[in-house]
Write a protein that holds these residues in place. Structure first.
Motif, PDB file in Angstrom:
ATOM      1  N   PHE A 150       0.791  -1.134   0.272  1.00 50.33           N
ATOM      2  CA  PHE A 150      -0.227   0.204  -0.028  1.00 50.33           C
ATOM      3  C   PHE A 150       0.603   1.272  -0.163  1.00 50.33           C
ATOM      4  CE2 PHE A 150      -3.258  -2.916   2.398  1.00 50.33           C
ATOM      5  CZ  PHE A 150      -3.857  -3.119   1.055  1.00 50.33           C
ATOM      6  N   ALA A 151       2.135   1.331   0.471  1.00 51.65           N
ATOM      7  CA  ALA A 151       3.021   2.266   0.323  1.00 51.65           C
ATOM      8  C   ALA A 151       3.362   2.829  -1.267  1.00 51.65           C
ATOM      9  CB  ALA A 151       4.391   2.115   1.192  1.00 51.65           C
ATOM     10  N   ASN A 152       2.908   1.748  -2.078  1.00 50.97           N
ATOM     11  CA  ASN A 152       3.227   2.271  -3.319  1.00 50.97           C
ATOM     12  C   ASN A 152       1.989   2.989  -3.876  1.00 50.97           C
ATOM     13  OD1 ASN A 152       5.651   0.904  -3.574  1.00 50.97           O
ATOM     14  ND2 ASN A 152       4.796  -1.120  -4.253  1.00 50.97           N
ATOM     15  N   LEU A 153       0.947   3.015  -3.429  1.00 45.62           N
ATOM     16  CA  LEU A 153      -0.415   3.398  -4.186  1.00 45.62           C
ATOM     17  C   LEU A 153      -0.340   4.843  -4.188  1.00 45.62           C
ATOM     18  CD1 LEU A 153      -3.060   1.342  -2.256  1.00 45.62           C
ATOM     19  CD2 LEU A 153      -1.784   1.118  -4.709  1.00 45.62           C
TER      20      LEU A 153
ATOM     21  N   SER B 139      -0.430  -2.194  10.278  1.00 39.81           N
ATOM     22  CA  SER B 139      -0.244  -3.575  10.314  1.00 39.81           C
ATOM     23  C   SER B 139      -0.320  -4.187   8.920  1.00 39.81           C
ATOM     24  CB  SER B 139      -1.068  -4.157  11.364  1.00 39.81           C
ATOM     25  OG  SER B 139      -2.356  -4.410  10.602  1.00 39.81           O
ATOM     26  N   ASP B 140      -0.257  -5.585   8.937  1.00 42.13           N
ATOM     27  CA  ASP B 140      -0.447  -6.233   7.598  1.00 42.13           C
ATOM     28  C   ASP B 140      -1.760  -5.964   6.916  1.00 42.13           C
ATOM     29  OD1 ASP B 140       2.150  -7.284   7.599  1.00 42.13           O
ATOM     30  OD2 ASP B 140       1.451  -9.178   8.350  1.00 42.13           O
ATOM     31  N   THR B 141      -2.727  -5.673   7.946  1.00 41.49           N
ATOM     32  CA  THR B 141      -4.325  -5.360   7.474  1.00 41.49           C
ATOM     33  C   THR B 141      -4.830  -4.126   7.692  1.00 41.49           C
ATOM     34  OG1 THR B 141      -4.820  -6.557   9.644  1.00 41.49           O
ATOM     35  CG2 THR B 141      -4.663  -8.071   7.577  1.00 41.49           C
ATOM     36  N   ARG B 142      -3.791  -3.259   8.157  1.00 40.79           N
ATOM     37  CA  ARG B 142      -4.518  -2.060   8.452  1.00 40.79           C
ATOM     38  C   ARG B 142      -3.669  -1.167   8.233  1.00 40.79           C
ATOM     39  NH1 ARG B 142      -4.972  -0.473  13.686  1.00 40.79           N
ATOM     40  NH2 ARG B 142      -6.690   1.045  13.212  1.00 40.79           N
ATOM     41  N   SER B 143      -4.246   0.165   7.543  1.00 44.16           N
ATOM     42  CA  SER B 143      -3.484   1.207   7.181  1.00 44.16           C
ATOM     43  C   SER B 143      -4.533   2.510   7.149  1.00 44.16           C
ATOM     44  CB  SER B 143      -3.362   1.075   5.480  1.00 44.16           C
ATOM     45  OG  SER B 143      -4.384   0.891   4.702  1.00 44.16           O
ATOM     46  N   HIS B 144      -3.572   3.754   7.409  1.00 46.18           N
ATOM     47  CA  HIS B 144      -4.207   4.920   7.596  1.00 46.18           C
ATOM     48  C   HIS B 144      -3.985   5.759   6.296  1.00 46.18           C
ATOM     49  CE1 HIS B 144      -5.662   8.592   9.646  1.00 46.18           C
ATOM     50  NE2 HIS B 144      -4.803   9.154   9.229  1.00 46.18           N
ATOM     51  N   TRP B 145      -4.944   6.180   5.676  1.00 48.06           N
ATOM     52  CA  TRP B 145      -5.176   7.196   4.521  1.00 48.06           C
ATOM     53  C   TRP B 145      -5.302   8.566   4.665  1.00 48.06           C
ATOM     54  CZ3 TRP B 145      -6.025   4.669  -0.456  1.00 48.06           C
ATOM     55  CH2 TRP B 145      -5.633   3.054  -0.726  1.00 48.06           C
ATOM     56  N   VAL B 146      -4.763   9.370   3.926  1.00 44.70           N
ATOM     57  CA  VAL B 146      -4.935  10.718   3.888  1.00 44.70           C
ATOM     58  C   VAL B 146      -4.990  11.223   2.437  1.00 44.70           C
ATOM     59  CG1 VAL B 146      -4.022  13.005   4.495  1.00 44.70           C
ATOM     60  CG2 VAL B 146      -3.455  11.179   5.911  1.00 44.70           C
ATOM     61  N   VAL B 147      -6.069  11.829   2.106  1.00 44.08           N
ATOM     62  CA  VAL B 147      -6.538  11.816   0.854  1.00 44.08           C
ATOM     63  C   VAL B 147      -7.112  13.149   0.587  1.00 44.08           C
ATOM     64  CG1 VAL B 147      -8.233  11.191  -1.161  1.00 44.08           C
ATOM     65  CG2 VAL B 147      -7.090   9.375   0.441  1.00 44.08           C
ATOM     66  N   LYS B 148      -6.536  13.960  -0.804  1.00 48.91           N
ATOM     67  CA  LYS B 148      -7.063  15.367  -0.898  1.00 48.91           C
ATOM     68  C   LYS B 148      -8.251  15.306  -1.263  1.00 48.91           C
ATOM     69  CE  LYS B 148      -2.760  16.160  -3.301  1.00 48.91           C
ATOM     70  NZ  LYS B 148      -2.150  16.387  -4.456  1.00 48.91           N
ATOM     71  N   ALA B 149      -9.207  16.398  -0.805  1.00 50.88           N
ATOM     72  CA  ALA B 149     -10.640  16.707  -1.022  1.00 50.88           C
ATOM     73  C   ALA B 149     -10.840  17.952  -1.618  1.00 50.88           C
ATOM     74  CB  ALA B 149     -11.514  16.417   0.205  1.00 50.88           C
ATOM     75  N   PRO B 150     -11.975  18.553  -2.139  1.00 49.95           N
ATOM     76  CA  PRO B 150     -12.262  19.487  -2.690  1.00 49.95           C
ATOM     77  C   PRO B 150     -11.741  20.813  -1.884  1.00 49.95           C
ATOM     78  CG  PRO B 150     -14.054  18.163  -3.120  1.00 49.95           C
ATOM     79  CD  PRO B 150     -13.141  17.444  -2.138  1.00 49.95           C
ATOM     80  N   ALA B 151     -11.500  21.825  -2.364  1.00 46.85           N
ATOM     81  CA  ALA B 151     -11.229  23.049  -1.648  1.00 46.85           C
ATOM     82  C   ALA B 151      -9.923  23.157  -0.921  1.00 46.85           C
ATOM     83  CB  ALA B 151     -12.571  23.611  -1.068  1.00 46.85           C
ATOM     84  N   GLY B 152      -8.910  22.239  -1.138  1.00 44.18           N
ATOM     85  CA  GLY B 152      -7.777  22.177  -0.504  1.00 44.18           C
ATOM     86  C   GLY B 152      -7.756  21.463   0.685  1.00 44.18           C
ATOM     87  N   LYS B 153      -9.126  20.770   1.382  1.00 44.23           N
ATOM     88  CA  LYS B 153      -9.056  19.889   2.315  1.00 44.23           C
ATOM     89  C   LYS B 153      -8.388  18.642   2.333  1.00 44.23           C
ATOM     90  CE  LYS B 153     -12.248  22.753   4.341  1.00 44.23           C
ATOM     91  NZ  LYS B 153     -11.895  23.934   4.965  1.00 44.23           N
ATOM     92  N   THR B 154      -8.420  17.944   3.155  1.00 42.91           N
ATOM     93  CA  THR B 154      -8.147  16.459   3.336  1.00 42.91           C
ATOM     94  C   THR B 154      -9.167  15.582   4.010  1.00 42.91           C
ATOM     95  OG1 THR B 154      -6.674  16.599   5.029  1.00 42.91           O
ATOM     96  CG2 THR B 154      -5.668  16.893   2.868  1.00 42.91           C
ATOM     97  N   VAL B 155      -9.206  14.400   3.601  1.00 41.89           N
ATOM     98  CA  VAL B 155      -9.944  13.751   4.468  1.00 41.89           C
ATOM     99  C   VAL B 155      -9.069  12.238   4.893  1.00 41.89           C
ATOM    100  CG1 VAL B 155     -12.235  14.118   3.397  1.00 41.89           C
ATOM    101  CG2 VAL B 155     -11.015  12.233   2.347  1.00 41.89           C
ATOM    102  N   GLU B 156      -9.424  11.690   6.027  1.00 40.58           N
ATOM    103  CA  GLU B 156      -8.617  10.706   6.391  1.00 40.58           C
ATOM    104  C   GLU B 156      -9.569   9.650   7.137  1.00 40.58           C
ATOM    105  OE1 GLU B 156      -5.428  11.692   9.125  1.00 40.58           O
ATOM    106  OE2 GLU B 156      -5.503  13.809   8.570  1.00 40.58           O
ATOM    107  N   TRP B 157      -9.090   8.443   7.075  1.00 40.00           N
ATOM    108  CA  TRP B 157      -9.684   7.142   7.559  1.00 40.00           C
ATOM    109  C   TRP B 157      -8.935   6.075   7.656  1.00 40.00           C
ATOM    110  CZ3 TRP B 157     -10.613   8.834   2.376  1.00 40.00           C
ATOM    111  CH2 TRP B 157      -9.981   7.734   1.372  1.00 40.00           C
TER     112      TRP B 157
END
Length: 192
Positions: A56-59, A73-91
């Motif tokens: 997933f580090a390659n994505l 971990s092998d099965t869990r990751s934290h994502w930070v993604v660009k959103a509209p208007a210069g914001k970010t969303v995370e999960w």
């Protein structure tokens, strides 16, 4: 068509002509989700394509709006993604199904800024390489209004999935991603 039999269509589930046209049971059980499905054929062996995607580090190398993915971990990751208007969303996402060289499925954990789930399938296409099929379900913030705003800013997952798969294909086949951006030398020549 008898939905109890395995589906023989190799198209993404949302484009199936017969049967469970959303294939959504494997992706999402939330009724308000938007479903996106895209496919691409990559002229590389399935094991190589799967291995690159599974790290997933390659994505972020080919997913334009992904700022970073922290591997928890092998099965869990934290994502930070660009959103509209210069914001970010995370999960935080958890892998819910994985079969070597075949499938990776995930879902976001509760509390995600954008609830999502998905499935990426990798199928051997013989001499043509590998067919990669991505199906993503997501619950846009602010519902349909949020989806329209995301589309206006070119951050809507249906648009991004198509672009990201095209960049993944370029990267796997050529080792680089083509861009229309001018390099510094071209810019200097144009300014002269």
């Amino acid at each position: 068509m008898d939905d109890t039999k395995p589906h023989s269509d190799d198209a993404p589930p949302s484009t199936w002509k017969h049967g469970d046209s959303l294939g959504a049971a494997a992706v999402s059980e939330r009724k308000d989700d938007a479903i996106v499905a895209r496919a691409v054929t990559i002229n590389r062996p399935v094991a190589e394509v799967f291995a690159y995607f599974r790290d997933f580090a390659n994505l972020p190398t080919f997913m334009e709006n992904v700022e970073r993915i922290d591997i928890l971990s092998d099965t869990r990751s934290h994502w930070v993604v660009k959103a509209p208007a210069g914001k970010t969303v995370e999960w935080d996402a958890v892998v819910t199904e994985e079969t070597q060289d075949s499938v990776i499925a995930w879902t976001s954990e509760p509390g995600a800024d954008v609830a999502n789930s998905g499935r990426v399938e990798f199928r051997d296409a013989g001499a043509r390489g590998t067919v990669v099929m991505a199906t993503i379900a997501y619950d846009p913030p602010a519902g349909i209004v949020g989806k329209l705003i995301a589309k206006m800013f070119q951050r809507e997952p249906a648009i991004q999935a198509r672009r990201d798969l095209r960049r993944f294909k370029q990267l796997m086949e050529t080792g680089e991603i083509a861009t229309a951006a001018m390099n510094r030398k071209q810019r200097e020549e144009e300014m002269a």
